[in-house]
Design a protein around this motif. Structure first.
Motif, PDB file in Angstrom:
ATOM      1  N   ALA A  79      30.890 -24.967  19.255  1.00  0.00           N
ATOM      2  CA  ALA A  79      30.462 -23.586  19.020  1.00  0.00           C
ATOM      3  C   ALA A  79      29.209 -23.256  19.819  1.00  0.00           C
ATOM      4  N   ASP A  80      28.264 -24.196  19.862  1.00  0.00           N
ATOM      5  CA  ASP A  80      27.039 -23.979  20.634  1.00  0.00           C
ATOM      6  C   ASP A  80      27.341 -23.831  22.126  1.00  0.00           C
ATOM      7  N   LEU A  81      28.245 -24.665  22.631  1.00  0.00           N
ATOM      8  CA  LEU A  81      28.591 -24.599  24.053  1.00  0.00           C
ATOM      9  C   LEU A  81      29.313 -23.292  24.382  1.00  0.00           C
ATOM     10  N   ALA A  82      30.186 -22.848  23.479  1.00  0.00           N
ATOM     11  CA  ALA A  82      30.881 -21.578  23.708  1.00  0.00           C
ATOM     12  C   ALA A  82      29.889 -20.420  23.737  1.00  0.00           C
ATOM     13  N   ARG A  83      28.919 -20.452  22.825  1.00  0.00           N
ATOM     14  CA  ARG A  83      27.894 -19.405  22.785  1.00  0.00           C
ATOM     15  C   ARG A  83      27.056 -19.435  24.069  1.00  0.00           C
ATOM     16  N   GLU A  84      26.710 -20.646  24.497  1.00  0.00           N
ATOM     17  CA  GLU A  84      25.900 -20.777  25.714  1.00  0.00           C
ATOM     18  C   GLU A  84      26.679 -20.298  26.931  1.00  0.00           C
ATOM     19  N   ARG A  85      27.969 -20.599  26.988  1.00  0.00           N
ATOM     20  CA  ARG A  85      28.811 -20.156  28.104  1.00  0.00           C
ATOM     21  C   ARG A  85      28.858 -18.622  28.171  1.00  0.00           C
TER      22      ARG A  85
END
Length: 230
Positions: A79-85
């Motif tokens: 979820a954090d990586l998707a938000r960062e992307r």
């Protein structure tokens, strides 16, 4: 100049934690179960049934527990990586400033931090933010299947040791032999785990022996009380 190759043992942290936890729990829980049943006055077949049931149930519980807990970590990381992307796509300038600020807090001057952030984002912007902003690396990345298999496998190996003692020991030596043998197994586990992690072995050995002996003593005492009452 001759190249210098370093090997960092922290890379083992993920699977080593799960393996030590599984083996320790296997020894302690199975030995405690056998000691508790033996203290109640049960015969050898009852000890073996209890030990085998504890081994199977414990291994499945360890596998399920590790998989669920580490999967939760993996979900959070995803979820954090998707938000960062998404943030990188929507506002790359703000993300560049965030990354540069991270480097400044680590001691890099502002001008150099800006240049480093630019170079890192050109190379792989998401990986740079994952590593330096979110602290997600190849070493720390959650691996649910690996953790589940390591815990279940080492639990089974650990549980098999006190179960083997229950098969081999004379019944009149069961309590002393099971307790002493399991403490030796725990000491060996603490030593091997410390060596695998590159740590001095004394404290890990004392730690696992103390808590394991306490668990076995309490369980044996409860078994004796129950056996007397019944």
């Amino acid at each position: 100049m001759r190249s210098h190759r370093e090997t960092h043992l922290v890379a083992r942290a993920g699977w080593l934690r799960a393996a030590v936890l599984g083996a320790n729990d296997g020894i302690v829980s199975t030995a405690s179960l056998i000691l508790g049943v033996a203290a109640s006055g049960a015969d050898r077949p009852a000890l073996l049934v209890a030990g085998i049931a504890g081994l199977v149930a414990g291994a499945m519980s360890m596998a399920a527990g590790e998989y669920v807990s580490v999967s939760s970590q993996a979900d959070t990381e995803g979820a954090d990586l998707a938000r960062e992307r998404a943030e990188l796509a929507e506002s790359p300038e703000s993300e560049h400033a965030e990354l540069a600020a991270v480097y400044v807090t680590r001691g890099v001057d502002a001008e150099t931090a800006g240049k480093v952030a630019s170079q890192m984002m050109v190379h792989d912007a998401l990986a740079a933010h994952a590593r330096d902003e979110l602290n997600i690396t190849d070493i720390t990345t959650a691996r649910p299947v690996v953790a589940a298999l390591a815990s279940a496998g080492t639990f089974t190996v650990g549980a098999a040791l006190p179960l083997l003692l229950a098969v081999l020991l004379p019944m009149n030596m069961m309590a002393v032999g099971q307790g002493g043998g399991s403490i030796l197994f725990l000491a060996l586990l603490g030593y091997v785990g410390a060596k695998a992690g590159g740590a001095p072995p004394l404290r890990p050995v004392v730690r696992v022996v103390f808590w394991g002996a306490l668990a076995m003593a309490l369980t044996a005492g409860i078994g004796r009380l129950v056996g007397t009452a019944v």
